[in-house]
Design a protein around this motif. Structure first.
Motif, mmCIF file in Angstrom:
data_model
loop_
_atom_site.group_PDB
_atom_site.id
_atom_site.type_symbol
_atom_site.label_atom_id
_atom_site.label_comp_id
_atom_site.label_asym_id
_atom_site.label_seq_id
_atom_site.Cartn_x
_atom_site.Cartn_y
_atom_site.Cartn_z
ATOM 1 N N PHE A 127 -71.859 137.599 34.429
ATOM 2 C CA PHE A 127 -71.960 137.740 35.878
ATOM 3 C C PHE A 127 -70.664 138.367 36.394
ATOM 4 C CE2 PHE A 127 -71.583 136.351 40.254
ATOM 5 C CZ PHE A 127 -72.880 136.510 40.739
ATOM 6 N N GLY A 128 -70.786 139.445 37.145
ATOM 7 C CA GLY A 128 -69.600 140.045 37.769
ATOM 8 C C GLY A 128 -68.656 140.711 36.789
ATOM 9 N N TYR A 129 -69.199 141.633 35.971
ATOM 10 C CA TYR A 129 -68.385 142.305 34.947
ATOM 11 C C TYR A 129 -67.125 142.923 35.544
ATOM 12 C CZ TYR A 129 -67.039 145.788 31.468
ATOM 13 O OH TYR A 129 -66.323 146.554 30.579
ATOM 14 N N LYS A 130 -67.318 143.730 36.609
ATOM 15 C CA LYS A 130 -66.173 144.465 37.145
ATOM 16 C C LYS A 130 -65.141 143.525 37.760
ATOM 17 C CE LYS A 130 -68.084 149.011 37.727
ATOM 18 N NZ LYS A 130 -68.449 150.105 38.612
ATOM 19 N N GLN B 222 -31.650 129.672 44.936
ATOM 20 C CA GLN B 222 -31.929 131.004 45.458
ATOM 21 C C GLN B 222 -32.214 130.868 46.959
ATOM 22 O OE1 GLN B 222 -35.365 132.547 43.459
ATOM 23 N NE2 GLN B 222 -36.767 131.071 44.335
ATOM 24 N N SER B 223 -32.294 131.998 47.666
ATOM 25 C CA SER B 223 -32.389 131.917 49.122
ATOM 26 C C SER B 223 -33.735 131.344 49.547
ATOM 27 C CB SER B 223 -32.224 133.308 49.736
ATOM 28 O OG SER B 223 -33.419 134.026 49.620
ATOM 29 N N TYR B 224 -33.769 130.734 50.758
ATOM 30 C CA TYR B 224 -35.018 130.142 51.249
ATOM 31 C C TYR B 224 -36.083 131.201 51.472
ATOM 32 C CZ TYR B 224 -32.583 125.734 51.708
ATOM 33 O OH TYR B 224 -31.894 124.597 51.426
ATOM 34 N N THR B 225 -35.639 132.395 51.913
ATOM 35 C CA THR B 225 -36.595 133.483 52.101
ATOM 36 C C THR B 225 -37.293 133.781 50.776
ATOM 37 O OG1 THR B 225 -34.894 134.377 53.537
ATOM 38 C CG2 THR B 225 -36.832 135.751 53.143
ATOM 39 N N ALA B 226 -36.488 133.867 49.714
ATOM 40 C CA ALA B 226 -37.073 134.143 48.398
ATOM 41 C C ALA B 226 -38.056 133.039 48.034
ATOM 42 C CB ALA B 226 -35.971 134.244 47.350
ATOM 43 N N ASP B 227 -37.690 131.781 48.305
ATOM 44 C CA ASP B 227 -38.578 130.662 48.002
ATOM 45 C C ASP B 227 -39.940 130.863 48.648
ATOM 46 O OD1 ASP B 227 -36.707 129.422 46.534
ATOM 47 O OD2 ASP B 227 -36.231 127.828 47.972
ATOM 48 N N VAL B 228 -39.922 131.211 49.944
ATOM 49 C CA VAL B 228 -41.184 131.333 50.678
ATOM 50 C C VAL B 228 -42.023 132.482 50.123
ATOM 51 C CG1 VAL B 228 -42.188 131.864 52.923
ATOM 52 C CG2 VAL B 228 -40.254 130.288 52.757
ATOM 53 N N VAL B 229 -41.364 133.617 49.860
ATOM 54 C CA VAL B 229 -42.099 134.775 49.340
ATOM 55 C C VAL B 229 -42.716 134.459 47.976
ATOM 56 C CG1 VAL B 229 -41.860 137.136 48.510
ATOM 57 C CG2 VAL B 229 -40.730 136.443 50.619
ATOM 58 N N PHE B 230 -41.907 133.849 47.114
ATOM 59 C CA PHE B 230 -42.424 133.546 45.775
ATOM 60 C C PHE B 230 -43.534 132.511 45.838
ATOM 61 C CE2 PHE B 230 -38.360 135.323 44.028
ATOM 62 C CZ PHE B 230 -38.971 136.307 43.278
ATOM 63 N N SER B 231 -43.441 131.575 46.761
ATOM 64 C CA SER B 231 -44.491 130.570 46.911
ATOM 65 C C SER B 231 -45.797 131.240 47.322
ATOM 66 C CB SER B 231 -44.056 129.534 47.946
ATOM 67 O OG SER B 231 -45.093 128.632 48.175
ATOM 68 N N LEU B 232 -45.704 132.160 48.280
ATOM 69 C CA LEU B 232 -46.903 132.871 48.737
ATOM 70 C C LEU B 232 -47.550 133.645 47.587
ATOM 71 C CD1 LEU B 232 -48.700 133.882 51.122
ATOM 72 C CD2 LEU B 232 -47.182 135.851 51.215
ATOM 73 N N LEU B 233 -46.711 134.386 46.850
ATOM 74 C CA LEU B 233 -47.247 135.190 45.745
ATOM 75 C C LEU B 233 -47.886 134.301 44.681
ATOM 76 C CD1 LEU B 233 -44.341 137.753 45.504
ATOM 77 C CD2 LEU B 233 -46.713 138.306 45.996
ATOM 78 N N THR B 234 -47.307 133.096 44.488
ATOM 79 C CA THR B 234 -47.859 132.178 43.493
ATOM 80 C C THR B 234 -49.268 131.762 43.884
ATOM 81 O OG1 THR B 234 -45.638 131.387 43.072
ATOM 82 C CG2 THR B 234 -47.438 130.026 42.267
ATOM 83 N N PHE B 235 -49.471 131.535 45.190
ATOM 84 C CA PHE B 235 -50.819 131.188 45.630
ATOM 85 C C PHE B 235 -51.775 132.366 45.428
ATOM 86 C CE2 PHE B 235 -48.623 127.770 47.991
ATOM 87 C CZ PHE B 235 -49.344 126.723 47.464
ATOM 88 N N LEU B 236 -51.255 133.589 45.647
ATOM 89 C CA LEU B 236 -52.113 134.767 45.493
ATOM 90 C C LEU B 236 -52.618 134.931 44.063
ATOM 91 C CD1 LEU B 236 -50.475 137.578 47.652
ATOM 92 C CD2 LEU B 236 -52.477 136.192 48.130
ATOM 93 N N VAL B 237 -51.763 134.594 43.084
ATOM 94 C CA VAL B 237 -52.150 134.838 41.691
ATOM 95 C C VAL B 237 -53.292 133.914 41.284
ATOM 96 C CG1 VAL B 237 -50.666 133.289 40.375
ATOM 97 C CG2 VAL B 237 -51.122 135.556 39.492
ATOM 98 N N ALA B 238 -53.490 132.851 42.050
ATOM 99 C CA ALA B 238 -54.601 131.947 41.725
ATOM 100 C C ALA B 238 -55.948 132.590 42.008
ATOM 101 C CB ALA B 238 -54.468 130.649 42.516
ATOM 102 N N ILE B 239 -55.974 133.580 42.914
ATOM 103 C CA ILE B 239 -57.267 134.152 43.317
ATOM 104 C C ILE B 239 -57.981 134.840 42.145
ATOM 105 C CG2 ILE B 239 -58.392 135.811 44.849
ATOM 106 C CD1 ILE B 239 -56.200 135.124 46.914
ATOM 107 N N PRO B 240 -57.308 135.793 41.455
ATOM 108 C CA PRO B 240 -58.029 136.415 40.332
ATOM 109 C C PRO B 240 -58.397 135.415 39.234
ATOM 110 C CG PRO B 240 -55.765 137.219 40.454
ATOM 111 C CD PRO B 240 -56.022 136.468 41.710
ATOM 112 N N SER B 241 -57.569 134.389 39.011
ATOM 113 C CA SER B 241 -57.917 133.387 37.993
ATOM 114 C C SER B 241 -59.177 132.654 38.408
ATOM 115 C CB SER B 241 -56.782 132.380 37.807
ATOM 116 O OG SER B 241 -55.557 133.043 37.677
ATOM 117 N N ALA B 242 -59.272 132.300 39.703
ATOM 118 C CA ALA B 242 -60.446 131.587 40.184
ATOM 119 C C ALA B 242 -61.684 132.480 40.103
ATOM 120 C CB ALA B 242 -60.218 131.124 41.610
ATOM 121 N N ILE B 243 -61.503 133.787 40.365
ATOM 122 C CA ILE B 243 -62.635 134.713 40.260
ATOM 123 C C ILE B 243 -63.251 134.630 38.873
ATOM 124 C CG2 ILE B 243 -63.196 137.179 40.071
ATOM 125 C CD1 ILE B 243 -61.317 137.684 42.401
#
Lengths: 289, 543
Positions: free
Chosen positions: B287-290, B316-337
């Protein structure tokens, strides 16, 4: 009865060869086997592989350039002061040497592409000599520094230089050292290429013992595609256990092999990479003061 | 060059019987045949896996009760370091791509070999050299390395233990990994059979392709970082040494720029083999090859941008923390797909619970736990609470062992008949799987619990309130080891006296099931023309 055996083996010849073996049993033609010698060399594939590898090399140095930028930003003044210690003239001479060697490298490839092996050899040798000259120069440069007591972990650095300057020299030795190592590897590769483009490669086909039994009493012949006889061989007697056919490729300037050019081009790409890294090292360490 | 002559006879000679220039062991260690190299990798990795597992087993035994049980604290430090180094660099990074990727990448795209067969052999030699160096670093020098597999500066540049050699071993292994990546990417680009378009490729190929890119992009960075650790120890250049103005946080950045993408090198090929096995045993097209194909590339892309989530408490800086946290949540999307697509493939399928399928289902379950606990750590506030606790150890093992490890053993059961032409005892395989699954959860689930309660990771000793959790966990390790030994016994027995396997025992539709078992030297009698989808099971018979 005809079976086609396809041999995946790169034959350093521009045209493919067909060997037709004919065998007779009780004076009757039984079969013909054709060895279709497929020329397998993927020029684009070799180039993709090399560029991917060069990409990893760039990233390898990339890690060090990141360190350099961070510490340059953090200790701008110290880096400025420390750079005065480096000899700009020596650096400039080495830059000229490496740039010239890239030119001769390119000329060597161009000569081989035009099937002029002799000229290609000459330029290749000049490239290697320039590479060695670069290292000799580097040796004098480093040993002068070390003599003055400027080397990683030296008592002088710890006593009378501050942190930024210490890091400048730490990075200087690490980066030019790793670059020097790449020059050494490059010289090794080019020396190997010097042997490689001048050797006479052979191609060998073996007929396994099981098949030899089938062939007993038959005669080995070689014909070209048009059926013209090239060679008549001996009859395969009972004592023969294993047969192998060997081709020696006495490449003339006209039939020069394309795969050799690919290899030389890829070696050239590596050499240019070593060169371009130096193009960045020279201003970063010697010129920005 | 004698082995270049392929002799066509009516019965195809398998690559196992093919006589080349050498005989015996030499015909293996000097072979440029991708199938032989794959098997070389398989056996050398299984050996290293057993070494790594032994260290883990002894560590768990030590932790069965508070205080000293069997080993000294310093020995314990060396054990978790070597367990990490061996399992990460010698087992799980090369596991699926180097063994099964080598064997099945060319076959699944209808090629005769990889693009650079000699480079492929060099990769294996580098792997073996790295393994030898790692083992040698155990017994030579003052003492085995005790830094943890992360080699964090400044401790790694100060400790008197044998860090330089272990680090150099990791460097050599990285080089081996890079060459494999270059080889695979070139092969997939250049050597697909006629008709094998990008979207006709099996999903395992997409996973290997994405993995290859991470290997090429990320590995050189850790290569240079490890070299610099050696330079630091040998010459004291100062780049990671705070007393000379160097910055240890920079070490952590450079280390994780590779080592976080590296966990996707570990998991992506696992996801690839799951995508192969689920449709075969559900008898349904995927299901969902592509979506699965592109989610591999998306994981490779986003996975390269999240390394900073290892350093939320490092300064590391708090700004970096927030950005990396956001990106970490994003990487879960393709795994969940991927997970949703596998489950959708199972829906209304006629599921056959053969052992590879059991491992696949376990993968989905365990990987989901691993993934969700990973998301919890991606949240900044929660991360501070559970940072450096055994919660992290539990999460990591759920992803790496519950995910990749189970995928590896699933792939082993799935492809074993094709690789060796022998069939194992299918019932025993299911029993062994049962032991592994139960043992795994008994071992790692308590670690999540006591980690949440505050049990730090890598500690030799602990407070009495963590005793029950550790005790259950250690008992779990015994069950798990039993399961692993059963698997190895079953497969080893099959190698020696297993019954002959057919050409297509599971009814798979990809190209490896269309050639004889075991495959002939050049994989196919003649290069196949591809005109059907990899998961189109119409007209495919089990044989």
């Amino acid at each position: 009865m005809t079976d086609f055996l396809s041999l995946q083996r790169s034959i350093p010849l521009t045209k493919s060869i067909a060997i037709r073996k004919t065998w007779r049993r009780s004076l009757q033609m039984v079969g013909t086997t054709e060895f279709a010698v497929a020329k397998h060399s993927d020029y684009t594939g070799a180039k993709i592989g090399m560029w991917l590898f060069l990409f990893t090399e760039l990233l390898l140095f990339g890690g060090m350039f990141v360190l350099y930028s961070v510490y340059r930003y953090k200790y701008a003044h110290d880096f400025h002061i420390a750079a005065y210690e480096l000899n700009q003239l020596m650096g400039a001479i080495n830059t000229v040497i490496l740039l010239t060697s890239s030119l001769t490298m390119a000329l060597s490839i161009a000569a081989l592409q035009r099937a002029n092996r002799k000229l290609s050899n000459i330029f290749l040798i000049i490239t290697i000599v320039l590479g060695v000259l670069f290292l000799v120069n580097k040796y004098f440069e480093w040993s002068a520094k070390i003599e003055h007591g400027i080397y990683p972990n030296s008592p002088l650095l710890a006593r009378s230089f501050n942190n930024g300057e210490t890091l400048f020299f730490g990075l200087y030795y690490a980066m030019t050292g790793l670059h020097g190592l790449h020059v050494v590897i490059g010289i090794g590769i080019l020396t190997f290429m010097l042997y490689f483009i001048n050797r006479q490669p052979t191609t060998q086909f073996a007929i396994e013992p099981a098949q030899v039994d089938e062939l007993r009493g038959s005669q080995l012949k070689i014909e070209d595609r048009q059926g013209r006889k090239l060679w008549d061989g001996a009859t395969i007697g009972n004592s023969v256990r294993r047969i192998s056919i060997t081709f020696k490729h006495y490449a003339t300037d006209e039939t020069f092999d394309r795969t050799n050019i690919t290899k030389l081009e890829n070696s050239g790409l590596y050499w240019h990479l070593v060169d371009i890294i130096w193009i960045f090292l020279f201003p970063l360490f010697y010129l920005i003061t | 060059m004698a082995h270049d002559a392929a002799i066509a006879t009516t019965h195809p000679v398998s690559f196992l019987e093919e006589r080349g220039r050498f005989t015996g062991i030499l015909s293996w260690i000097f072979s440029t045949d991708h199938k032989r190299i794959g098997i070389l990798y398989l056996f050398s990795m299984l050996a290293m896996f057993l070494v790594g597992a032994t260290f883990a087993f002894l560590m768990r035994l030590e932790l069965i009760a508070p205080g000293k049980t069997i080993i000294e604290p310093q020995t314990y430090n060396s054990f978790f370091t070597l367990h990490g180094v061996i399992m990460i660099f010698l087992f799980i990074i090369p596991s699926i791509p180097a063994a099964f990727g080598n064997f099945f990448l060319p076959i699944q795209i209808g090629a005769k070999d990889v693009a650079f067969p000699r480079l492929n052999l060099l990769s294996w030699w580098l792997y073996i050299s790295g393994a030898a160096l790692a083992i040698y670093s155990l017994v030579s020098g003052a003492a085995p390395a005790d830094t943890g597999w992360t080699f964090y500066a400044p401790y790694s540049i100060r400790t008197g233990t044998n860090v330089s050699l272990t680090v150099f071993a990791a460097f050599v292994l990285g080089f081996s990994s890079i060459l494999t990546g270059v080889n695979f990417i070139t092969t997939i680009h250049r050597m697909r059979a006629p008709g094998m378009g990008w979207f006709k490729m099996p999903l395992f190929q997409w996973a290997l392709y994405a993995t290859g890119w991470i290997q090429i992009i990320a590995t050189p960075i850790v290569g240079i970082t490890l070299l610099l650790v050696i330079f630091e120890r040998a010459f004291g250049i100062g780049v990671f040494d705070p007393t000379k103005g160097g910055d240890p946080i920079l070490y952590q950045h450079l280390f994780w720029i590779y080592s976080h993408p590296a966990v996707y090198i570990m998991i992506l090929p696992g996801m690839g083999v799951i995508s192969e096995m689920i449709p075969v045993f559900a008898r349904r097209t995927i299901f969902g090859y592509k979506f699965i194909a592109f989610s591999s590339l998306a994981i490779a892309f986003f996975g390269s941008l999240v390394w900073g989530h290892h350093m939320f408490v490092s300064g590391q800086s708090y700004t970096a923390d927030v950005v990396f946290s956001l990106l970490t949540f994003l990487v879960a999307i393709p795994s969940a797909i991927k997970v949703f697509n596998w489950v959708a493939t199972l829906y209304k399928g006629s599921i056959e619970l053969e052992s590879p399928m059991l491992f696949s289902l376990a993968f989905i379950f365990l990987f989901s736990i691993g993934g969700l606990t990973g998301l919890m750590q991606g949240a900044l506030a929660v991360n501070v609470h559970i940072h450096d606790t055994s919660f992290i150890v539990g999460h990591f093992h759920y992803v790496m062992f519950g995910g990749t490890g189970f995928a590896f053993f699933g792939a082993l059961h799935y492809w074993f008949p094709k690789m060796f032409g022998k069939m194992y005892n299918r019932k025993l395989a299911k029993i062994a799987w049962g032991f592994m699954f139960v043992g795994f959860n008994t071992l790692y689930f308590p670690l999540l619990v006591i980690g949440w309660m505050g049990m730090p990771r890598r500690y030799y000793d602990y407070l009495p309130q963590f005793h029950t959790g550790h005790l259950i966990s250690t008992i779990g390790s015994w069950i798990l080891i039993t399961g692993i030994l059963l698997v190895l016994y079953n497969l080893g027995r099959a190698l020696i006296k297993g019954e002959k396997a057919g050409q297509n025992p599971w009814g798979g539709a990809t190209l490896e099931w269309q050639t004889s078992t075991p495959p002939p030297l050049e994989n196919f009698e003649k290069i196949p023309e591809v005109n059907r989808d990899p998961y189109d099971f119409r007209g495919i018979a089990v044989q």
